[in-house]
Write an enzyme that holds these catalytic residues in place. Structure first.
Site, PDB file in Angstrom:
ATOM      1  N   GLY A   1      49.470  58.620   5.296  1.00 16.90           N
ATOM      2  CA  GLY A   1      48.734  59.193   4.156  1.00 16.90           C
ATOM      3  C   GLY A   1      47.503  59.992   4.497  1.00 16.90           C
ATOM      4  O   GLY A   1      47.448  61.194   4.262  1.00 16.90           O
ATOM      5  N   GLU A   2      46.462  59.350   5.027  1.00 19.36           N
ATOM      6  CA  GLU A   2      45.172  60.024   5.188  1.00 19.36           C
ATOM      7  C   GLU A   2      44.806  60.239   6.645  1.00 19.36           C
ATOM      8  O   GLU A   2      43.729  60.746   6.938  1.00 19.36           O
ATOM      9  CB  GLU A   2      44.063  59.184   4.539  1.00 19.36           C
ATOM     10  N   LEU A   3      45.684  59.822   7.524  1.00 23.74           N
ATOM     11  CA  LEU A   3      45.230  59.730   8.910  1.00 23.74           C
ATOM     12  C   LEU A   3      45.011  61.090   9.566  1.00 23.74           C
ATOM     13  O   LEU A   3      44.207  61.201  10.490  1.00 23.74           O
ATOM     14  CB  LEU A   3      46.201  58.877   9.720  1.00 23.74           C
TER      15      LEU A   3
END
Lengths: 293, 137
Positions: B92-94
């Site tokens: 997701g946000e990595l």
């Protein structure tokens, strides 16, 4: 702001301006004005916005004799796209191209950039080194011509008189001359940002190998837009060299501090003005440059 | 040239993501993350004065434009992952957390100076410290 008038011709703009007097505010592209309107930071007492952005007489670029004249309502996009401007000014096209985004360049005008008188205005340094002159229409219908140098008596103020309209800006064409120019705008990202510093530099080296003239203006350095006279005087009549360029860079930074005082940003601007103007001068003086950005 | 300006030429990201169920979506997620991380690394800063926000518009709060986006070399490395759904791992946000440390390391490599505060703006890179809110006077 309670009223809005759209002027279709210069005559209409004049009569509207006469009708509304001190309450009138002229608007061309509106790219700064609309922000000020929303921030409620306009001068008090202005109740009528007169839109002159569509007045055809104010939008033109033409050449006559040695002069290139640009209507005050000419957009940055038109200035940036003009082959005449590119060839005759060397740098004004680049400066206009560096303004904001395509949307802002399609709305914003050269005259508006001057009259907003922001220290970080993108086109003013270039126009200053071109020794530009302004043509102003007075309320009585006569005109007056003033040099752009000296048009900014105080920060964010201009010497335009009450009821006057800026008609055009002109400069002497440098096409086919020995002048060389460079414009560099330092911004925080690749595009669409206010300039941190902007450098307009022109120089001419004569057949004798000596510098016949150098003109420097650096935006966002002085309290009001202006030229770097002491550095220009230092360069004139000398042979281009790296040591001369270093010396001129020192003089530019000292002049900035002399005029603006030591401000919160000086610690950054002092070395950067020196570093960049060295490269700019080297480029226009034809010195070999090994300094990559 | 001595202005403190950073230009990111290229970003390479290798990511081990288990099974890429929708490789195109995974690619988009990670590229978007890199670009968001670029803004975090170079530009984005919210300044305040005794609780009053000074950064109130997108002319001060800069995010990357398309012209700031570097060449991106993305390697999706698939592997077996019995724990995740259909063998997938979360991504997701990595993507956006890696850009700033990578640029910080590149800056150290280029200049020898270790800069530990974000963003790496003109003043921090040149002087090693911030100079407060930048207002066009």
């Amino acid at each position: 702001m309670r009223n809005f008038c759209l002027a279709r011709t210069l005559d209409e703009a004049r009569s509207l301006l006469a009708q509304w007097g001190d309450e009138a505010l002229l608007c061309a592209g509106g790219t700064d004005l609309m922000v000020a309107l929303r921030n409620k930071s306009l001068a008090p007492g202005k109740t009528c916005l007169i839109d002159i952005g569509r007045v055809p007489e104010l939008s033109f670029i033409r050449e006559s004799d040695d002069w290139v004249e640009i209507g005050s309502g000419t957009t940055h996009a038109a200035v940036a796209a003009s082959g005449l401007v590119a060839a005759s000014s060397l740098i004004l096209g680049d400066a206009a191209r560096s303004v904001g985004s395509p949307q802002v360049r399609n709305r914003g005008t050269l005259g508006g950039n001057i009259l907003t008188a922001a220290q970080c205005a993108d086109t003013i340094p270039s126009l200053l080194v071109l020794d530009a002159e302004l043509l102003l229409l007075k309320p009585d219908g006569t005109t007056r011509r003033v040099p752009l140098a000296g048009f900014f008596p105080k920060p964010k103020e201009t010497a335009i008189g009450p009821g006057e309209i800026l008609l055009s800006i002109r400069y002497r064409s440098l096409a086919g001359s020995a002048w060389r120019g460079s414009y560099y705008k330092l911004i925080r990202r690749a595009a669409v940002a206010k300039s941190r510093l902007s450098f307009a530099t022109l120089a001419r080296v004569g057949g004798s190998g000596l510098i016949e003239g150098a003109r420097i203006s650096i935006g966002s350095t002085l309290p009001t837009p202006g030229r770097f006279g002491p550095a220009e005087a230092l360069l004139k009549g000398k042979a281009p060299s790296w040591s001369l360029v270093e010396e001129a860079a020192e003089v530019c930074a000292s002049y900035m501090i002399e005029k603006a005082g030591w401000r919160w940003s000086t610690e950054y601007k002092q070395p950067v003005v020196k570093n960049v103007i060295k490269r700019e001068l080297a480029a226009v003086l034809g010195l070999e440059t090994s300094h990559a950005e | 040239m001595g202005t403190g300006k950073i230009k990111v030429d290229k970003v390479t990201l290798a990511y081990e993501l288990g099974k890429a169920i929708n490789p195109q979506l995974a690619y988009g997620q990670l590229v978007g993350g890199i670009i968001q991380g670029l803004g975090y690394a170079l530009f984005e800063e919210m300044e305040e004065d005794r609780g009053r926000l000074l950064t109130t518009n997108f002319d001060d709060y800069l995010i990357p434009t398309t012209e700031d986006v570097p060449e991106i070399d993305l390697v999706l490395h698939e592997s077996e992952n019995p724990e995740g759904p259909y063998g997938a791992k979360g991504i997701g946000e990595l993507g956006d957390e890696l850009t700033a440390p990578a640029i910080g390391n590149a800056l150290f490599h280029a200049t020898g100076t270790r800069q530990r505060d974000l963003p790496f703006n003109l003043e921090r890179v040149l002087l090693g410290k911030p100079l407060g809110k930048q207002v066009c006077p």
